[in-house]
Design a protein around this motif. Structure first.
Motif, PDB file in Angstrom:
ATOM      1  N   VAL A 135       0.827  -1.200   0.000  1.00 40.36           N
ATOM      2  CA  VAL A 135       0.000   0.000   0.000  1.00 40.36           C
ATOM      3  C   VAL A 135       0.865   1.255   0.000  1.00 40.36           C
ATOM      4  O   VAL A 135       0.577   2.236  -0.700  1.00 40.36           O
ATOM      5  N   PHE A 136       1.950   1.219   0.756  1.00 42.02           N
ATOM      6  CA  PHE A 136       2.877   2.359   0.755  1.00 42.02           C
ATOM      7  C   PHE A 136       3.487   2.556  -0.629  1.00 42.02           C
ATOM      8  O   PHE A 136       3.662   3.688  -1.090  1.00 42.02           O
TER       9      PHE A 136
ATOM     10  N   VAL B 276       0.052   5.611  -1.145  1.00 38.91           N
ATOM     11  CA  VAL B 276      -0.837   6.016  -0.047  1.00 38.91           C
ATOM     12  C   VAL B 276      -0.011   6.705   1.037  1.00 38.91           C
ATOM     13  O   VAL B 276       1.061   6.216   1.407  1.00 38.91           O
ATOM     14  N   PRO B 277      -0.474   7.848   1.555  1.00 40.30           N
ATOM     15  CA  PRO B 277       0.252   8.517   2.648  1.00 40.30           C
ATOM     16  C   PRO B 277       0.451   7.589   3.835  1.00 40.30           C
ATOM     17  O   PRO B 277      -0.374   6.709   4.097  1.00 40.30           O
ATOM     18  N   THR B 278       1.535   7.810   4.572  1.00 45.24           N
ATOM     19  CA  THR B 278       1.903   6.918   5.667  1.00 45.24           C
ATOM     20  C   THR B 278       0.805   6.793   6.712  1.00 45.24           C
ATOM     21  O   THR B 278       0.527   5.693   7.205  1.00 45.24           O
TER      22      THR B 278
ATOM     23  N   ILE C 264      -5.912   1.522   4.681  1.00 38.89           N
ATOM     24  CA  ILE C 264      -6.046   1.080   3.293  1.00 38.89           C
ATOM     25  C   ILE C 264      -5.592  -0.377   3.140  1.00 38.89           C
ATOM     26  O   ILE C 264      -6.190  -1.140   2.382  1.00 38.89           O
ATOM     27  N   SER C 265      -4.558  -0.765   3.872  1.00 36.70           N
ATOM     28  CA  SER C 265      -4.122  -2.161   3.813  1.00 36.70           C
ATOM     29  C   SER C 265      -5.197  -3.096   4.374  1.00 36.70           C
ATOM     30  O   SER C 265      -5.351  -4.233   3.917  1.00 36.70           O
ATOM     31  N   GLN C 266      -5.960  -2.608   5.342  1.00 35.72           N
ATOM     32  CA  GLN C 266      -7.080  -3.398   5.849  1.00 35.72           C
ATOM     33  C   GLN C 266      -8.125  -3.622   4.761  1.00 35.72           C
ATOM     34  O   GLN C 266      -8.658  -4.726   4.598  1.00 35.72           O
TER      35      GLN C 266
ATOM     36  N   ALA D  75      -3.686   1.296  -9.423  1.00 38.54           N
ATOM     37  CA  ALA D  75      -3.936   2.263  -8.357  1.00 38.54           C
ATOM     38  C   ALA D  75      -2.789   3.262  -8.231  1.00 38.54           C
ATOM     39  O   ALA D  75      -3.011   4.453  -7.965  1.00 38.54           O
ATOM     40  N   SER D  76      -1.556   2.783  -8.442  1.00 40.66           N
ATOM     41  CA  SER D  76      -0.401   3.679  -8.361  1.00 40.66           C
ATOM     42  C   SER D  76      -0.462   4.761  -9.428  1.00 40.66           C
ATOM     43  O   SER D  76      -0.296   5.944  -9.146  1.00 40.66           O
ATOM     44  N   PHE D  77      -0.718   4.351 -10.677  1.00 40.28           N
ATOM     45  CA  PHE D  77      -0.810   5.321 -11.764  1.00 40.28           C
ATOM     46  C   PHE D  77      -2.002   6.254 -11.566  1.00 40.28           C
ATOM     47  O   PHE D  77      -1.918   7.449 -11.843  1.00 40.28           O
ATOM     48  N   ALA D  78      -3.122   5.690 -11.094  1.00 39.11           N
ATOM     49  CA  ALA D  78      -4.309   6.519 -10.891  1.00 39.11           C
ATOM     50  C   ALA D  78      -4.062   7.575  -9.825  1.00 39.11           C
ATOM     51  O   ALA D  78      -4.511   8.715  -9.950  1.00 39.11           O
TER      52      ALA D  78
END
Length: 588
Positions: free
Chosen positions: A455-456, A460-462, A468-470, A554-557
């Motif tokens: 997720v990091f 996604v911000p720390t 989000i990982s949940q 998700a990374s590109f988005a």
């Protein structure tokens, strides 16, 4: 030499040629006449009539300033039904809908028919005029040499020269480390696939026309598949279909898809589609015909329906190609369930964008994790176009429906088995930790920590990584519907920021979950029983790789989506929460 080799195929008689030519001419006369008629009707239509302009109700009273809604009503009032000043008679009327002829819409009505008309005659002119007269010479002297030069040029790239283009790097590195055969990785396929994912993301996210094109295509395919509901409602009844009973309401589409594909094979249309699209994708991306067709099919169909497009060839596929089929299925979503996602407040454009971006990326990551080491029998230069065994169109319909029955039964049994087993493991894990004094420690909770680095890496911000990982863990080990429901709650309670919510929307858009694992194994095993061992060998690996494809999308988005789009996304999620729409249990 076989005696049959000397027998030339029977040529149609002169009488049959004349009949076919006459039917050909009649068809074009009728088709062109119909297009002219629709054009005249459209351009002569009175757009000032009552069918285009909403009439003003005589009983409606004027809105006074005191009754004007607030510019920014509080949340507790914003999503409740507002009281208006219309009469009861007006309230019973359906919302005004203008006639389709009032304005041109390229996805419906006359505009859509015009596009179909142009596309049909472009292909007709190419096949009957351009190809026989010019095409062969043009291909031999220009196109084929250009393709050969491009392939030679693109194969000159390696990973080190193109490392700057391979974001997110984390997923690619994990893929390289876990690759089945690292020495055989074709970096050209990996680079082209991920670049294609990025380009499609730019087209669909930053350009409105790109998103609308793919939404239109997806809507048409969903509309086509939903015709299966007519047969399902007649057989099972409205109550079962309205209550979304999976085995009856959704799997009925597999029967319809199987019959449609069987008819296309009998008519020879599917073979033509395989030849053209397969050659195009092989020349650009580098993958073989069947795995490329399946990847394209998953954008419009589902993980069970898409392999039907290449069903006759599944027994011939290599293990790596079977792995690609699995990855494409896990990394995408079916157009038939998009309505459920939309009900959670997810914008349809984002859903179609995630599906389109996943197609080239699924081919890239499948060849990264499981490179090809065998001689494929489904390349464009050696594939044998299999003819339909059906003797008539009626036989094709009956055989297509009969073959779908085996697939549906396998899917139902596997879903029950996989979900039951995972629920048991979840309960055992919770019981073990309860004996140690820890409550609510489930298997999904423990696996949440495994997804934090991924997720990091998605951007996604720390401070939001844990939440989000949940969601990603819930999507991976339960289903995406549960994850979307909880995402809406997090947005409502302001637990995550806008960008984290946008990245999560794309990361959750995929079929990588235990139920889908059973569905894909059952459907592919029913289509090719002799390859069941190979399918089981690659299914679990493909499950993991399919999740990685969603992570890269998700990374590109997260990079491409603009702030106003993120705010719109969160507002839609809030609409769902405040309206108290709870359809999650329907999908558990």
């Amino acid at each position: 030499m076989d005696e049959n080799d000397d027998i030339e195929p029977e040529k149609p008689s002169g009488k049959k040629k004349i009949i076919l030519l006459l039917l050909h001419v009649i068809f074009h006369l009728v088709f062109i006449s119909y297009f002219i008629a629709t054009s005249l009707v459209y351009f002569q239509y009175d757009r000032m009539s009552s069918e285009c302009i909403e009439p003003v109700s005589e009983n409606a009273t004027e809105t006074t300033p005191d009754l004007m809604p607030e510019a920014n009503p509080p949340p507790e009032n914003r999503y409740r039904r507002q009281v208006d000043v219309t009469t009861a008679a007006d309230a019973e009327k359906k919302p005004f809908e203008p006639n389709t002829l009032c304005s041109i819409d390229w996805c419906h009505g006359y505009g859509f028919f015009s596009i179909l008309f142009v596309i049909f005659y472009v292909f007709w002119i190419y096949y009957w005029l351009f190809k026989p007269l010019v095409g062969k010479k043009l291909y031999d002297e220009t196109i084929e040499p250009a393709v050969d030069k491009w392939i030679t040029f693109s194969r000159g790239f390696d990973f080190r020269k193109s490392a700057g283009l391979l974001a997110p790097l984390f997923c690619v590195l994990v893929g390289f480390i876990c690759s089945k055969h690292r020495r055989f990785i074709q970096w050209r396929i990996v680079i082209h696939g991920i670049l294609g994912q990025l380009v499609l993301g730019i087209i669909c996210i930053r350009f409105e026309f790109g998103k609308e094109i793919f939404m239109c295509i997806g809507d048409k395919m969903s509309t086509f598949l939903l015709f299966a509901n007519h047969g399902a409602r007649f057989v099972y009844g409205d109550r079962i279909c309205d209550d979304y009973v999976f085995a009856f309401a959704i799997l009925a589409m597999i029967f319809f898809s199987s019959v449609a594909v069987s008819c296309l094979y009998y008519l020879g249309i599917m073979q033509f589609f395989l030849g053209v699209i397969g050659w195009l994708l092989e020349a650009t991306v580098g993958t073989t015909v069947c795995e490329s067709i399946n990847a394209v099919g998953t954008v419009l169909l589902g993980m069970s329906e898409s392999p039907l497009l290449i069903k006759p060839y599944i027994p011939l596929l290599t293990v790596s190609e079977l792995h690609s089929i699995c990855v494409s299925g896990y990394s995408n979503v079916a157009g038939t369930v998009l309505g459920a996602y939309i009900a959670f407040g997810v914008p349809p454009g984002f859903l179609y964008t995630a599906s389109v971006m996943a197609a080239p990326a699924s081919l890239a990551f499948s060849k990264l994790f499981y490179p090809e080491t065998e001689q494929s029998l489904t390349r464009s230069d050696n594939i044998v176009l299999i003819e339909s065994p059906s003797s008539s169109i009626l036989d094709a319909i009956i055989s297509g429906a009969a073959s779908a029955l085996t697939i549906v039964l396998g899917i139902v049994s596997n879903i029950i088995a996989f979900l039951s087993l995972f629920a048991f493991l979840n309960a055992v894990t919770e019981w073990i930790f309860e004996l140690l004094g820890f409550n609510n420690i489930t298997l999904v909770y423990l696996l949440t920590f495994f997804f934090v680095p991924l997720v990091f890496a998605m951007g996604v911000p720390t401070h939001d990584c844990q939440r989000i990982s949940q969601l990603v863990a819930e999507k991976t080990f339960i289903n995406e519907f549960t994850a979307y429901k909880n995402l809406g709650k997090m947005i409502q309670e302001d637990q995550i920021d806008h960008r984290s919510a946008g990245i999560a929307t794309f990361a959750l858009c995929g079929f990588s979950n235990p139920a889908s694992l059973g569905i894909l194994i059952a459907s592919l095993s029913a289509m090719a029983p002799d390859r069941r061992t190979d399918i089981l060998h690659v299914a679990l690996r493909g499950f993991v790789v399919g999740s990685f494809v969603s992570f890269t999308s998700a990374s590109f988005a997260g990079i491409l989506i603009q702030e106003h789009q993120l705010q719109k996304l969160n507002a839609k999620m809030l609409d769902f929460q405040y309206l108290n729409m709870d359809i999650g249990p329907l999908f558990h």
